[in-house]
Design a protein around this motif. Structure first.
Motif, PDB file in Angstrom:
ATOM      1  N   LEU A 331       0.857  -1.182   0.000  1.00  0.00           N
ATOM      2  CA  LEU A 331       0.000   0.000   0.000  1.00  0.00           C
ATOM      3  C   LEU A 331       0.898   1.238   0.000  1.00  0.00           C
ATOM      4  CD1 LEU A 331      -1.823  -2.337   1.006  1.00  0.00           C
ATOM      5  CD2 LEU A 331      -2.978  -0.665   2.460  1.00  0.00           C
ATOM      6  N   ILE A 332       0.697   2.099  -0.985  1.00  0.00           N
ATOM      7  CA  ILE A 332       1.562   3.275  -1.144  1.00  0.00           C
ATOM      8  C   ILE A 332       0.701   4.536  -1.112  1.00  0.00           C
ATOM      9  CG2 ILE A 332       3.307   4.402  -2.586  1.00  0.00           C
ATOM     10  CD1 ILE A 332       3.490   1.571  -4.023  1.00  0.00           C
ATOM     11  N   ALA A 333       1.022   5.433  -0.192  1.00  0.00           N
ATOM     12  CA  ALA A 333       0.357   6.739  -0.140  1.00  0.00           C
ATOM     13  C   ALA A 333       1.348   7.785  -0.642  1.00  0.00           C
ATOM     14  CB  ALA A 333      -0.077   7.057   1.280  1.00  0.00           C
ATOM     15  N   ASN A 334       1.081   8.333  -1.829  1.00  0.00           N
ATOM     16  CA  ASN A 334       1.904   9.402  -2.387  1.00  0.00           C
ATOM     17  C   ASN A 334       1.287  10.741  -1.973  1.00  0.00           C
ATOM     18  OD1 ASN A 334       3.764   7.724  -3.998  1.00  0.00           O
ATOM     19  ND2 ASN A 334       1.899   7.187  -5.114  1.00  0.00           N
ATOM     20  N   ILE A 335       2.025  11.486  -1.152  1.00  0.00           N
ATOM     21  CA  ILE A 335       1.473  12.703  -0.550  1.00  0.00           C
ATOM     22  C   ILE A 335       2.260  13.918  -1.024  1.00  0.00           C
ATOM     23  CG2 ILE A 335       0.990  13.884   1.634  1.00  0.00           C
ATOM     24  CD1 ILE A 335       0.947  11.028   2.904  1.00  0.00           C
ATOM     25  N   GLU A 336       1.530  14.958  -1.430  1.00  0.00           N
ATOM     26  CA  GLU A 336       2.130  16.236  -1.789  1.00  0.00           C
ATOM     27  C   GLU A 336       1.742  17.270  -0.736  1.00  0.00           C
ATOM     28  OE1 GLU A 336       2.155  15.883  -6.674  1.00  0.00           O
ATOM     29  OE2 GLU A 336       0.712  17.208  -5.669  1.00  0.00           O
ATOM     30  N   ILE A 337       2.752  17.835  -0.080  1.00  0.00           N
ATOM     31  CA  ILE A 337       2.511  18.860   0.932  1.00  0.00           C
ATOM     32  C   ILE A 337       2.770  20.224   0.288  1.00  0.00           C
ATOM     33  CG2 ILE A 337       3.179  19.740   3.192  1.00  0.00           C
ATOM     34  CD1 ILE A 337       4.205  16.927   3.830  1.00  0.00           C
ATOM     35  N   ILE A 338       1.744  21.043   0.235  1.00  0.00           N
ATOM     36  CA  ILE A 338       1.846  22.355  -0.401  1.00  0.00           C
ATOM     37  C   ILE A 338       2.355  23.360   0.621  1.00  0.00           C
ATOM     38  CG2 ILE A 338       0.583  24.157  -1.622  1.00  0.00           C
ATOM     39  CD1 ILE A 338      -1.476  21.960  -2.353  1.00  0.00           C
ATOM     40  N   GLY A 339       3.508  23.978   0.321  1.00  0.00           N
ATOM     41  CA  GLY A 339       4.132  24.915   1.259  1.00  0.00           C
ATOM     42  C   GLY A 339       3.449  26.263   1.294  1.00  0.00           C
ATOM     43  N   LYS A 340       3.994  27.153   2.104  1.00  0.00           N
ATOM     44  CA  LYS A 340       3.447  28.503   2.231  1.00  0.00           C
ATOM     45  C   LYS A 340       3.597  29.261   0.915  1.00  0.00           C
ATOM     46  CE  LYS A 340       4.551  29.000   7.180  1.00  0.00           C
ATOM     47  NZ  LYS A 340       5.302  27.743   7.390  1.00  0.00           N
ATOM     48  N   THR A 341       2.660  30.124   0.629  1.00  0.00           N
ATOM     49  CA  THR A 341       2.768  30.975  -0.539  1.00  0.00           C
ATOM     50  C   THR A 341       3.801  32.062  -0.281  1.00  0.00           C
ATOM     51  OG1 THR A 341       1.074  32.530   0.192  1.00  0.00           O
ATOM     52  CG2 THR A 341       0.329  30.588  -1.054  1.00  0.00           C
ATOM     53  N   ASP A 342       4.241  32.723  -1.345  1.00  0.00           N
ATOM     54  CA  ASP A 342       5.201  33.808  -1.191  1.00  0.00           C
ATOM     55  C   ASP A 342       4.640  34.902  -0.293  1.00  0.00           C
ATOM     56  OD1 ASP A 342       6.665  32.326  -2.939  1.00  0.00           O
ATOM     57  OD2 ASP A 342       6.546  33.736  -4.621  1.00  0.00           O
ATOM     58  N   GLU A 343       3.366  35.203  -0.486  1.00  0.00           N
ATOM     59  CA  GLU A 343       2.725  36.244   0.327  1.00  0.00           C
ATOM     60  C   GLU A 343       2.687  35.854   1.793  1.00  0.00           C
ATOM     61  OE1 GLU A 343       1.500  34.921  -2.436  1.00  0.00           O
ATOM     62  OE2 GLU A 343       1.782  36.620  -3.819  1.00  0.00           O
ATOM     63  N   GLU A 344       2.398  34.578   2.067  1.00  0.00           N
ATOM     64  CA  GLU A 344       2.353  34.111   3.453  1.00  0.00           C
ATOM     65  C   GLU A 344       3.725  34.197   4.104  1.00  0.00           C
ATOM     66  OE1 GLU A 344      -1.272  30.808   3.379  1.00  0.00           O
ATOM     67  OE2 GLU A 344       0.739  30.231   2.710  1.00  0.00           O
ATOM     68  N   ILE A 345       4.753  33.818   3.353  1.00  0.00           N
ATOM     69  CA  ILE A 345       6.106  33.849   3.912  1.00  0.00           C
ATOM     70  C   ILE A 345       6.510  35.271   4.279  1.00  0.00           C
ATOM     71  CG2 ILE A 345       8.546  33.569   3.289  1.00  0.00           C
ATOM     72  CD1 ILE A 345       7.752  31.002   1.850  1.00  0.00           C
ATOM     73  N   MET A 346       6.267  36.224   3.396  1.00  0.00           N
ATOM     74  CA  MET A 346       6.647  37.601   3.695  1.00  0.00           C
ATOM     75  C   MET A 346       5.798  38.186   4.829  1.00  0.00           C
ATOM     76  SD  MET A 346       9.242  37.987   1.947  1.00  0.00           S
ATOM     77  CE  MET A 346       9.608  39.692   2.356  1.00  0.00           C
ATOM     78  N   SER A 347       4.542  37.757   4.918  1.00  0.00           N
ATOM     79  CA  SER A 347       3.702  38.229   6.009  1.00  0.00           C
ATOM     80  C   SER A 347       4.217  37.706   7.346  1.00  0.00           C
ATOM     81  CB  SER A 347       2.259  37.775   5.789  1.00  0.00           C
ATOM     82  OG  SER A 347       1.441  38.152   6.875  1.00  0.00           O
ATOM     83  N   PHE A 348       4.594  36.411   7.382  1.00  0.00           N
ATOM     84  CA  PHE A 348       5.156  35.846   8.612  1.00  0.00           C
ATOM     85  C   PHE A 348       6.474  36.546   8.972  1.00  0.00           C
ATOM     86  CE2 PHE A 348       2.495  31.934   7.959  1.00  0.00           C
ATOM     87  CZ  PHE A 348       1.872  31.968   9.194  1.00  0.00           C
ATOM     88  N   TRP A 349       7.295  36.844   7.943  1.00  0.00           N
ATOM     89  CA  TRP A 349       8.571  37.505   8.227  1.00  0.00           C
ATOM     90  C   TRP A 349       8.345  38.857   8.905  1.00  0.00           C
ATOM     91  CZ3 TRP A 349      13.201  38.054   9.602  1.00  0.00           C
ATOM     92  CH2 TRP A 349      13.895  39.251   9.407  1.00  0.00           C
ATOM     93  N   GLU A 350       7.384  39.576   8.436  1.00  0.00           N
ATOM     94  CA  GLU A 350       7.141  40.910   8.969  1.00  0.00           C
ATOM     95  C   GLU A 350       6.425  40.885  10.321  1.00  0.00           C
ATOM     96  OE1 GLU A 350       5.001  42.697   5.813  1.00  0.00           O
ATOM     97  OE2 GLU A 350       6.746  42.858   4.480  1.00  0.00           O
ATOM     98  N   ASN A 351       5.629  39.830  10.560  1.00  0.00           N
ATOM     99  CA  ASN A 351       4.785  39.839  11.763  1.00  0.00           C
ATOM    100  C   ASN A 351       5.130  38.764  12.791  1.00  0.00           C
ATOM    101  OD1 ASN A 351       2.864  41.949  10.821  1.00  0.00           O
ATOM    102  ND2 ASN A 351       2.449  40.446   9.217  1.00  0.00           N
ATOM    103  N   ASP A 352       5.610  37.611  12.323  1.00  0.00           N
ATOM    104  CA  ASP A 352       5.875  36.514  13.259  1.00  0.00           C
ATOM    105  C   ASP A 352       6.930  35.574  12.677  1.00  0.00           C
ATOM    106  OD1 ASP A 352       5.773  34.820  15.383  1.00  0.00           O
ATOM    107  OD2 ASP A 352       3.687  34.195  15.102  1.00  0.00           O
ATOM    108  N   PRO A 353       8.188  36.036  12.558  1.00  0.00           N
ATOM    109  CA  PRO A 353       9.227  35.246  11.885  1.00  0.00           C
ATOM    110  C   PRO A 353       9.538  33.914  12.553  1.00  0.00           C
ATOM    111  CG  PRO A 353      10.182  37.140  13.014  1.00  0.00           C
ATOM    112  CD  PRO A 353       8.701  37.322  13.046  1.00  0.00           C
TER     113      PRO A 353
END
Length: 567
Positions: A331-353
Motif C-alpha cells: 500500500l503506497i500513499a503518495n502525498i504532496e505537501i503544499i508549502g506557504k505561498t510567497d505572500e504568506e512567507i513575507m507576512s510571517f517575516w514581517e509579523n511573526d518570523p
C-alpha cells in the motif's frame, strides 16, 4: 745620449701598450643590439614578463672582460625596479658565466619579469651594465630598449565577480511516500486479521486520513500486489491478481468509513523477481552472490527458479527468510505537501518570523530586491540558526558586493568554521584571495568549491590572473561579464568579446572602456571616442588611464582624444 735613447724607447713601449689596452676596451652598445618582446611591454595577470634578445658584435668582447647586464624598469618620479642580472665573460676569464668569444661575438637571451604596479603604465625599460677588464671597472652607459606597459589584463577584477550565494531548500510542494505491507500465506490470497491489525497498517491509514483532511496536502493511493517467484507463472499470475483484488476491496471499504474519497490505482506483478533481487542483495545469505549471478545469467523465469532450487542448501534458507516477504500487497500513499505561498512567507517575516523555518527564511530573501531587507533576514538567520553556514555566507555576499571586504571576509570565515567544506564559502574566500593577488591560495580554496553556484566566474578570474587566457575563456563559457569579455579580448577574439559586453546586464565604466580598447584594436576611431566618453562619464578616473594607455597610443596626439581625456 745613451740614456736618452733608453727613455725614448720606454715611452714608445708605454704608448704602444696604451694603444693596445684602449683598442681592447669595451665600447658602448647601441639600442639596435637589443630586441624586446613584447614591445611595448604588456602585463600577463599581475606580472610584466619580458624577453630580451641581444647581440655582442664581433671583436667587441674583451677576452679578459666580465659584463653583467641588469634589466631596469624606470617609472614615476625616480622610481625603478630591477630584475635579475645576466653575466657574460671573455675567453680568458675563469668563472661560470656564459662565455662570449671575442672574434665571433655572440647572441644571448634574457627572460625575466617585473611585479606590476599601476604607475608602470608610463615607464621605460633600460639595460644597465656592470663591466670590468681584469678587475678594472669599465663604464658603459645604460641603454633604453622599450617604452611603456600595456596593462589591459589588469582590468580583471575580483570585485566585479559574483560571489556564491548558498541556496535555500524551500520547496513549494514537498513529496512524501508512506508505505505499508500486507503479507499472505504461500499460495493463498486471503487477508488475515493478524496482518490487518498490525501497527504499520494502522499508522498508514492514520497518515492517509491526515493528508486527505489537510487542505494543503494532496494524496494519491496505489496498491501493488505480488506473488513470490516460486511456483508456476500461470499460478502466480492468478494468485497476484486475487491478492490485488482482495486488498483493493478491503482498502476501499476502509477509506469509505473515513469519508475519504480518493481514487485507488491498483495493479499486480505475477512474479516479483526485482523484489527478490533487492532482498537477496540486502541479506546476509552466505551464497547471495551465487544467487545474484543466476538472476543475471537466466532471464527466463522458470529456468531461474529451477537453477535456484538446484542450489538445495541455499533454497531452504530462501524459503524461510526471503520468499515469505514477497507474498504481499504493498500500500503506497503518495502525498504532496503544499508549502506557504510567497505572500504568506513575507507576512510571517514581517509579523511573526518565529513561525518560519530556516529554509523559508532563506527563501524569503529571494522575494525582495531590497538589500537592506535581505540583510535583516540574514542577520535573523545567523542569530537563530547560528550552526547553518548559509546565513553567514549569504550575508557575506551582501558585504562583498557593497565593497565592505573586511566584513565580508569575517562572515565567510564564520561560515567555514561552521561548515569547513561549504563550497560557497570556500569559493567566496577564494575571491578574497584573488583580490589580494594570492593566486595559489585561491586555487587551493577553489579546489573545495567545485559544487558552488557561480564558480565559473571565480575559476575564469583565477586563470585570467595566472595569464592562462584560453583556460579563462573556457571556464567563463557563456558568462556575460567584464572579466569574460576581457579574456576573449586577450586571445584576440574581438567579435565574441564585443557580443559579451553588449549583453552585460549592468554595464559599468570598465564595460565601456573594454569596448573602447576593442575599437582601438580594430581601427574604429569613432567608437573609441564614444565608448571612452561613456567610460569617463561613469568613472572620471578612466580619463587619466586612457591618456596614458598605450592601447590608444596612435590617438595620443589626436585633438579630440586629448580633449576627452584631459579632465
Amino acid at each position: 745620449m745613451k740614456r736618452k735613447l733608453i727613455y725614448e724607447s720606454l715611452a714608445i713601449l708605454l704608448f704602444i701598450s696604451f694603444l693596445g689596452v684602449s683598442c681592447s676596451s669595451l665600447k658602448p652598445l647601441k639600442q639596435s643590439n637589443f630586441a624586446v618582446t613584447p614591445s611595448p611591454l604588456e602585463t600577463v595577470g599581475n606580472k610584466i614578463p619580458v624577453t630580451v634578445n641581444g647581440i655582442f658584435p664581433e671583436k667587441w668582447f674583451n677576452a679578459n672582460a666580465t659584463v653583467s647586464i641588469t634589466p631596469v624598469l624606470k617609472y614615476a618620479e625616480n622610481k625603478e625596479s630591477e630584475s635579475t642580472a645576466y653575466t657574460f665573460q671573455g675567453e680568458k676569464v675563469a668563472g661560470n658565466a656564459t662565455v662570449i668569444p671575442k672574434d665571433r661575438g655572440g647572441n644571448f637571451t634574457m627572460i625575466f619579469s617585473f611585479p606590476y604596479q599601476p604607475e608602470m603604465n608610463v615607464s621605460e625599460l633600460f639595460v644597465r651594465f656592470d663591466a670590468k677588464i681584469k678587475n678594472k671597472p669599465v663604464k658603459l652607459p645604460e641603454i633604453k630598449v622599450a617604452n611603456g606597459v600595456i596593462a589591459t589584463s589588469t582590468l580583471a577584477s575580483a570585485l566585479s565577480t559574483k560571489p556564491s550565494v548558498a541556496d535555500d531548500g524551500f520547496q513549494k510542494i514537498i513529496k512524501q511516500t508512506q508505505d505499508a505491507n500486507i503479507l499472505f500465506l504461500i499460495q493463498n490470497a486471503a487477508l488475515r486479521q493478524s496482518e490487518l491489525n498490525k501497527e504499520g497498517l494502522a499508522a498508514w491509514k492514520k497518515r492517509v486520513e491526515e493528508a486527505y483532511k489537510d487542505p494543503k496536502q494532496n494524496i494519491y493511493i496505489e496498491v501493488s500486489a505480488y506473488a513470490s517467484p516460486d511456483g508456476g507463472v500461470s499460478l502466480n499470475e492468478k494468485l497476484a491478481a486475487e491478492r490485488e483484488k482482495n486488498t483493493t476491496e478491503y482498502l476501499e471499504k476502509e477509506l469509505k468509513k473515513k469519508n475519504i474519497d480518493t481514487e485507488v490505482n491498483a495493479h499486480y506483478t505475477a512474479e516479483d523477481w526485482e523484489g527478490f533481487r533487492q532482498l537477496v542483495q540486502a541479506s546476509d545469505l552466505q551464497d547471495k552472490d551465487l544467487i545474484l549471478r543466476v538472476l543475471e545469467m537466466y532471464p527466463d523465469p522458470e529456468t531461474r527458479e529451477q537453477e535456484i532450487k538446484n542450489i538445495s542448501f541455499v533454497y531452504e534458507e530462501l524459503a524461510e527468510t526471503i520468499l515469505p516477504q514477497l507474498r504481499r500487497s504493498r500500500l503506497i500513499a503518495n502525498i504532496e505537501i503544499i508549502g506557504k505561498t510567497d505572500e504568506e512567507i513575507m507576512s510571517f517575516w514581517e509579523n511573526d518570523p518565529q513561525k518560519l523555518s530556516v529554509e523559508e527564511l532563506l527563501y524569503a530573501t529571494t522575494l525582495t530586491d531590497d538589500p537592506a531587507q535581505k540583510e535583516r533576514i540574514y542577520q535573523y538567520v545567523t542569530v537563530n540558526f547560528p550552526q547553518d553556514y548559509r546565513g553567514w555566507n549569504n550575508i557575506g555576499t551582501l558585504f562583498y558586493e557593497r565593497g565592505e571586504i573586511s566584513k565580508a571576509q569575517q562572515a565567510f570565515q564564520r561560515a567555514i568554521q561552521v561548515a569547513p567544506d561549504a563550497p560557497e564559502a570556500n569559493m567566496n574566500m577564494a575571491l578574497i584571495a584573488l583580490l589580494n593577488n594570492e593566486n595559489d591560495k585561491a586555487e587551493e580554496l577553489l579546489g573545495k568549491a567545485s559544487q558552488a553556484k557561480d564558480i565559473d566566474g571565480a575559476l575564469g578570474l583565477l586563470y585570467l590572473k595566472n595569464g592562462d587566457y584560453n583556460k579563462a575563456v573556457a571556464a567563463f563559457g557563456n558568462t556575460k561579464s567584464n572579466n569574460a569579455a576581457l579574456a576573449q579580448l586577450l586571445i584576440k577574439d574581438y567579435s565574441r568579446a564585443s557580443e559579451t559586453l553588449v549583453n552585460i546586464t549592468n554595464p559599468d565604466a570598465t564595460t565601456a572602456y573594454l569596448q573602447a580598447v576593442i575599437a582601438a584594436r580594430t581601427n574604429k576611431y569613432a567608437e573609441v571616442l564614444s565608448n571612452l566618453q561613456t567610460a569617463i562619464i561613469r568613472d572620471k578616473s578612466m580619463a587619466k588611464r586612457a591618456a596614458n594607455d598605450l592601447e590608444f597610443a596612435k590617438y595620443h596626439t589626436d585633438r579630440d582624444f586629448i580633449a576627452l581625456t584631459k579632465q
